[in-house]
Design a protein around this motif. Structure first.
Motif, PDB file in Angstrom:
ATOM      1  N   LEU A 141      11.417  -4.714 -36.676  1.00 34.93           N
ATOM      2  CA  LEU A 141      11.657  -6.142 -36.477  1.00 34.93           C
ATOM      3  C   LEU A 141      11.740  -6.832 -37.827  1.00 34.93           C
ATOM      4  O   LEU A 141      10.753  -6.887 -38.572  1.00 34.93           O
ATOM      5  CB  LEU A 141      10.535  -6.742 -35.623  1.00 34.93           C
ATOM      6  N   PHE A 142      12.930  -7.333 -38.141  1.00 37.07           N
ATOM      7  CA  PHE A 142      13.153  -8.064 -39.393  1.00 37.07           C
ATOM      8  C   PHE A 142      12.918  -9.542 -39.115  1.00 37.07           C
ATOM      9  O   PHE A 142      13.509 -10.096 -38.180  1.00 37.07           O
ATOM     10  CB  PHE A 142      14.564  -7.823 -39.906  1.00 37.07           C
ATOM     11  N   SER A 143      12.060 -10.161 -39.910  1.00 42.38           N
ATOM     12  CA  SER A 143      11.702 -11.560 -39.680  1.00 42.38           C
ATOM     13  C   SER A 143      11.957 -12.371 -40.928  1.00 42.38           C
ATOM     14  O   SER A 143      11.691 -11.915 -42.044  1.00 42.38           O
ATOM     15  CB  SER A 143      10.211 -11.684 -39.317  1.00 42.38           C
ATOM     16  N   GLN A 161      16.041 -24.780 -42.189  1.00 47.09           N
ATOM     17  CA  GLN A 161      15.322 -25.231 -40.993  1.00 47.09           C
ATOM     18  C   GLN A 161      14.857 -24.097 -40.097  1.00 47.09           C
ATOM     19  O   GLN A 161      13.694 -24.023 -39.735  1.00 47.09           O
ATOM     20  CB  GLN A 161      16.246 -26.131 -40.149  1.00 47.09           C
ATOM     21  N   GLU A 162      15.797 -23.235 -39.711  1.00 47.93           N
ATOM     22  CA  GLU A 162      15.496 -22.281 -38.652  1.00 47.93           C
ATOM     23  C   GLU A 162      15.430 -20.857 -39.161  1.00 47.93           C
ATOM     24  O   GLU A 162      16.372 -20.363 -39.772  1.00 47.93           O
ATOM     25  CB  GLU A 162      16.552 -22.388 -37.545  1.00 47.93           C
ATOM     26  N   GLY A 163      14.293 -20.201 -38.883  1.00 49.74           N
ATOM     27  CA  GLY A 163      14.151 -18.778 -39.193  1.00 49.74           C
ATOM     28  C   GLY A 163      14.799 -17.926 -38.115  1.00 49.74           C
ATOM     29  O   GLY A 163      15.395 -18.449 -37.158  1.00 49.74           O
ATOM     30  N   TRP A 164      14.718 -16.626 -38.278  1.00 46.56           N
ATOM     31  CA  TRP A 164      15.258 -15.718 -37.249  1.00 46.56           C
ATOM     32  C   TRP A 164      14.484 -14.404 -37.234  1.00 46.56           C
ATOM     33  O   TRP A 164      13.747 -14.091 -38.173  1.00 46.56           O
ATOM     34  CB  TRP A 164      16.762 -15.457 -37.445  1.00 46.56           C
ATOM     35  N   GLN A 165      14.664 -13.677 -36.151  1.00 48.36           N
ATOM     36  CA  GLN A 165      14.147 -12.323 -36.057  1.00 48.36           C
ATOM     37  C   GLN A 165      15.256 -11.435 -35.509  1.00 48.36           C
ATOM     38  O   GLN A 165      15.936 -11.796 -34.559  1.00 48.36           O
ATOM     39  CB  GLN A 165      12.936 -12.261 -35.123  1.00 48.36           C
ATOM     40  N   VAL A 221      26.275  -1.987 -34.929  1.00 52.08           N
ATOM     41  CA  VAL A 221      26.736  -2.651 -33.713  1.00 52.08           C
ATOM     42  C   VAL A 221      25.877  -3.889 -33.475  1.00 52.08           C
ATOM     43  O   VAL A 221      24.642  -3.800 -33.447  1.00 52.08           O
ATOM     44  CB  VAL A 221      26.659  -1.695 -32.498  1.00 52.08           C
ATOM     45  N   THR A 222      26.533  -5.038 -33.297  1.00 54.51           N
ATOM     46  CA  THR A 222      25.775  -6.278 -33.100  1.00 54.51           C
ATOM     47  C   THR A 222      26.684  -7.377 -32.544  1.00 54.51           C
ATOM     48  O   THR A 222      27.868  -7.164 -32.314  1.00 54.51           O
ATOM     49  CB  THR A 222      25.108  -6.718 -34.434  1.00 54.51           C
ATOM     50  N   TRP A 223      26.110  -8.568 -32.330  1.00 51.04           N
ATOM     51  CA  TRP A 223      26.895  -9.741 -31.957  1.00 51.04           C
ATOM     52  C   TRP A 223      27.376 -10.459 -33.222  1.00 51.04           C
ATOM     53  O   TRP A 223      26.646 -10.509 -34.224  1.00 51.04           O
ATOM     54  CB  TRP A 223      26.071 -10.743 -31.140  1.00 51.04           C
ATOM     55  N   ARG A 224      28.522 -11.083 -33.142  1.00 52.02           N
ATOM     56  CA  ARG A 224      29.024 -11.900 -34.238  1.00 52.02           C
ATOM     57  C   ARG A 224      28.018 -13.012 -34.605  1.00 52.02           C
ATOM     58  O   ARG A 224      27.785 -13.290 -35.781  1.00 52.02           O
ATOM     59  CB  ARG A 224      30.378 -12.515 -33.836  1.00 52.02           C
ATOM     60  N   GLY A 225      27.401 -13.602 -33.588  1.00 50.36           N
ATOM     61  CA  GLY A 225      26.448 -14.695 -33.823  1.00 50.36           C
ATOM     62  C   GLY A 225      25.263 -14.270 -34.683  1.00 50.36           C
ATOM     63  O   GLY A 225      24.733 -15.068 -35.461  1.00 50.36           O
ATOM     64  N   HIS A 226      24.860 -12.998 -34.544  1.00 53.94           N
ATOM     65  CA  HIS A 226      23.755 -12.503 -35.379  1.00 53.94           C
ATOM     66  C   HIS A 226      24.210 -12.396 -36.837  1.00 53.94           C
ATOM     67  O   HIS A 226      23.464 -12.729 -37.762  1.00 53.94           O
ATOM     68  CB  HIS A 226      23.270 -11.130 -34.903  1.00 53.94           C
ATOM     69  N   LEU A 227      25.435 -11.927 -37.028  1.00 50.32           N
ATOM     70  CA  LEU A 227      25.982 -11.831 -38.392  1.00 50.32           C
ATOM     71  C   LEU A 227      26.154 -13.226 -38.993  1.00 50.32           C
ATOM     72  O   LEU A 227      25.917 -13.436 -40.187  1.00 50.32           O
ATOM     73  CB  LEU A 227      27.317 -11.082 -38.385  1.00 50.32           C
ATOM     74  N   GLU A 255      19.179  -9.861 -31.764  1.00 49.83           N
ATOM     75  CA  GLU A 255      18.304 -10.975 -32.115  1.00 49.83           C
ATOM     76  C   GLU A 255      17.154 -11.140 -31.127  1.00 49.83           C
ATOM     77  O   GLU A 255      17.298 -10.870 -29.938  1.00 49.83           O
ATOM     78  CB  GLU A 255      19.111 -12.286 -32.163  1.00 49.83           C
ATOM     79  N   VAL A 256      16.011 -11.547 -31.665  1.00 53.11           N
ATOM     80  CA  VAL A 256      14.845 -11.877 -30.847  1.00 53.11           C
ATOM     81  C   VAL A 256      14.598 -13.371 -31.032  1.00 53.11           C
ATOM     82  O   VAL A 256      14.607 -13.863 -32.161  1.00 53.11           O
ATOM     83  CB  VAL A 256      13.611 -11.074 -31.325  1.00 53.11           C
ATOM     84  N   GLU A 257      14.396 -14.088 -29.935  1.00 54.91           N
ATOM     85  CA  GLU A 257      14.124 -15.522 -30.047  1.00 54.91           C
ATOM     86  C   GLU A 257      12.754 -15.720 -30.704  1.00 54.91           C
ATOM     87  O   GLU A 257      11.755 -15.162 -30.231  1.00 54.91           O
ATOM     88  CB  GLU A 257      14.150 -16.154 -28.654  1.00 54.91           C
ATOM     89  N   THR A 258      12.700 -16.496 -31.779  1.00 57.32           N
ATOM     90  CA  THR A 258      11.410 -16.736 -32.445  1.00 57.32           C
ATOM     91  C   THR A 258      10.556 -17.656 -31.557  1.00 57.32           C
ATOM     92  O   THR A 258      11.092 -18.425 -30.753  1.00 57.32           O
ATOM     93  CB  THR A 258      11.588 -17.421 -33.815  1.00 57.32           C
ATOM     94  N   PRO A 259       9.222 -17.572 -31.689  1.00 62.40           N
ATOM     95  CA  PRO A 259       8.363 -18.471 -30.913  1.00 62.40           C
ATOM     96  C   PRO A 259       8.745 -19.941 -31.128  1.00 62.40           C
ATOM     97  O   PRO A 259       8.767 -20.724 -30.174  1.00 62.40           O
ATOM     98  CB  PRO A 259       6.961 -18.176 -31.461  1.00 62.40           C
ATOM     99  N   ALA A 260       9.090 -20.312 -32.362  1.00 61.98           N
ATOM    100  CA  ALA A 260       9.465 -21.706 -32.645  1.00 61.98           C
ATOM    101  C   ALA A 260      10.748 -22.087 -31.913  1.00 61.98           C
ATOM    102  O   ALA A 260      10.852 -23.184 -31.345  1.00 61.98           O
ATOM    103  CB  ALA A 260       9.628 -21.906 -34.144  1.00 61.98           C
TER     104      ALA A 260
END
Ligand code: A3P
Ligand code: MG
Ligand code: MG
Length: 389
Positions: free
Chosen positions: A357-359, A140-144, A123-129, A158-163
């Motif tokens: 937490l997957f980073s 450019q952009e990493g994710w967690q 179960v998740t958001w489409r945006g995460h997929l 999803e967790v907002e990365t510090p960057a």
């Protein structure tokens, strides 16, 4: 205190520390045949209103209403109303999976596939997929992504990365206006009722959203995900969701849309790479929920949309198929399937308070760390308690 009767096994003296598991993201590793992806079907929907309140209905769904094609080109001023008629959503509020969980709580008894289906699903958001799909090509952009298993189901949030947080808090004024312009385009292209012309005189309130909840299957992973949908086309050949949905996008006008193809063949350099990348994101976002068409509005340097073009989702890959800098849908989907297997195998304990937490950062593999409770636990008590009954 030692438990009576419990056998203690001695650690082997020469045992090496187990290497932390990780998942590589190089495109070359995922170039096999396109994996199985079930045609997405809509299970339901919900709406968020101007105050970001949840409603279990389609009240926020808008109707595709493009300008009449009478030879005149559109002339949409995307900067009109900025900033006085703009109500941006408060991005400090981390909603995580909450709205989707509310929908799930209210519908979990009626899910097709029976009560056992959800226990095996992700179960998740489409945006995460979407972010997973584009990972092998992202520079450019990493994710967690936080993951918890609860009553069998794997939840990904999803967790907002510090960057990303720093970027959001220091977003330059021009970028803020550009964000507004994307939403303003929707207002020029959509009406609140079918068969009515759009009314661009009102406010742009980005709290408002219509979300479709879909079921699909990638490889051996049953999926339940939700994604925001821009509008439905009352004139679509099939009125059945998600095939009636339309995704709206704005893009910098580089050439007239009729020259789009030649643009791909002859242009080189940074603009071309940007456009290839953009098309990948458009494809990933709409392919996942089965949205068949993306309608792009091309804006000139003054911020006016003067031309429109429809890109069928299933034809986007054709623009890059023979391009050595192109992207490949198989790589995207194979990587996503591999990540979901990796997550399924990593998140073994069934515990809503335990978070893996997957980073990921560009250039490296996906790594994982374990956390308990705040701040990473994301399944809210109201959900856990209601489901535990
Ligand atoms: P564009 O369509 O012009 O990109 P979406 O297209 O997903 O429906 O999103 C609508 C608009 O929200 C986008 O318009 C853009 O203005 C803004 N937006 C969405 N995601 C964004 C992001 N990651 N960063 C900045 N703006 C974003
Ligand atoms: Mg949208
Ligand atoms: Mg859009």
């Amino acid at each position: 205190k030692r438990e009576a009767g419990k056998i203690e096994v001695a650690e082997p003296r020469n045992k090496l520390p187990r290497p932390a598991p990780s998942l590589p993201t190089d495109p070359a590793l995922y170039s096999g045949p396109f994996p199985f992806y079930r045609r997405p079907s809509e299970l339901g929907c919900f709406s968020l209103d101007a105050q970001r309140q949840y409603h279990g209905d389609a009240r926020a769904l808008r109707y595709y209403s493009p300008p009449p094609t009478n030879g005149q080109s559109p002339n949409f001023d995307l900067r009109d109303g900025y900033p006085d008629r703009y109500q941006p959503r408060d991005e400090e509020v981390q909603e995580r999976l909450d709205h989707l969980l509310r929908w799930l709580l209210e519908h979990r008894g009626q899910l097709e596939g029976g009560p056992g289906w959800l226990a095996g699903a992700i179960v998740t958001w489409r945006g995460h997929l979407t972010k997973l799909l584009t990972t092998p090509y992202e520079r450019q952009e990493g994710w967690q992504l936080a993951a918890s298993r609860f009553q069998g189901t794997l939840y990904l949030s999803e967790v907002e990365t510090p960057a990303a947080r720093v970027q959001r808090l220091t977003r330059p004024p021009l970028l803020r206006e550009l964000m507004y312009m994307g939403y303003k385009f929707e207002q020029y292209m959509c009406a609140d009722k079918p068969g009515v012309s759009p009314d661009p005189s009102g406010e742009v309130n980005t709290n408002v959203a219509f979300c479709s909840v879909l079921r699909s299957h990638l490889g051996n992973h049953p999926l339940l995900f939700s994604g925001e949908v821009d509008c439905t086309d009352p004139q679509a050949p099939s009125t059945q969701p998600p095939t009636c949905y339309v995704e709206l996008k704005t893009s910098k006008e580089m050439h007239s849309p009729g020259q789009w193809k030649s643009f791909y063949r002859f242009r080189t350099g940074v603009d071309r790479m940007r456009t290839l990348h953009k098309l990948l994101k458009w494809w990933a976002q709409s392919f996942l929920p089965g949205v068949p068409n993306v309608v792009a509005g091309f804006r000139n340097p003054e911020g006016f949309v003067c031309s429109l073009k429809t890109f069928p989702t299933m034809e986007m890959f054709e623009y890059v198929r023979n391009d050595r800098d192109g992207w490949n849908p198989s790589v995207c989907m194979n990587f996503c399937a591999a990540f979901l297997s990796f997550a399924q195998n990593t998140v073994v304990q069934d515990d809503p308070r335990l978070v893996y937490l997957f980073s990921w950062e560009p250039g490296g593999p996906v790594t994982v760390s374990e956390h308990r409770d705040a701040p990473h636990a994301f399944l809210p008590p109201w959900y856990v308690e209601a489901v535990t009954q």
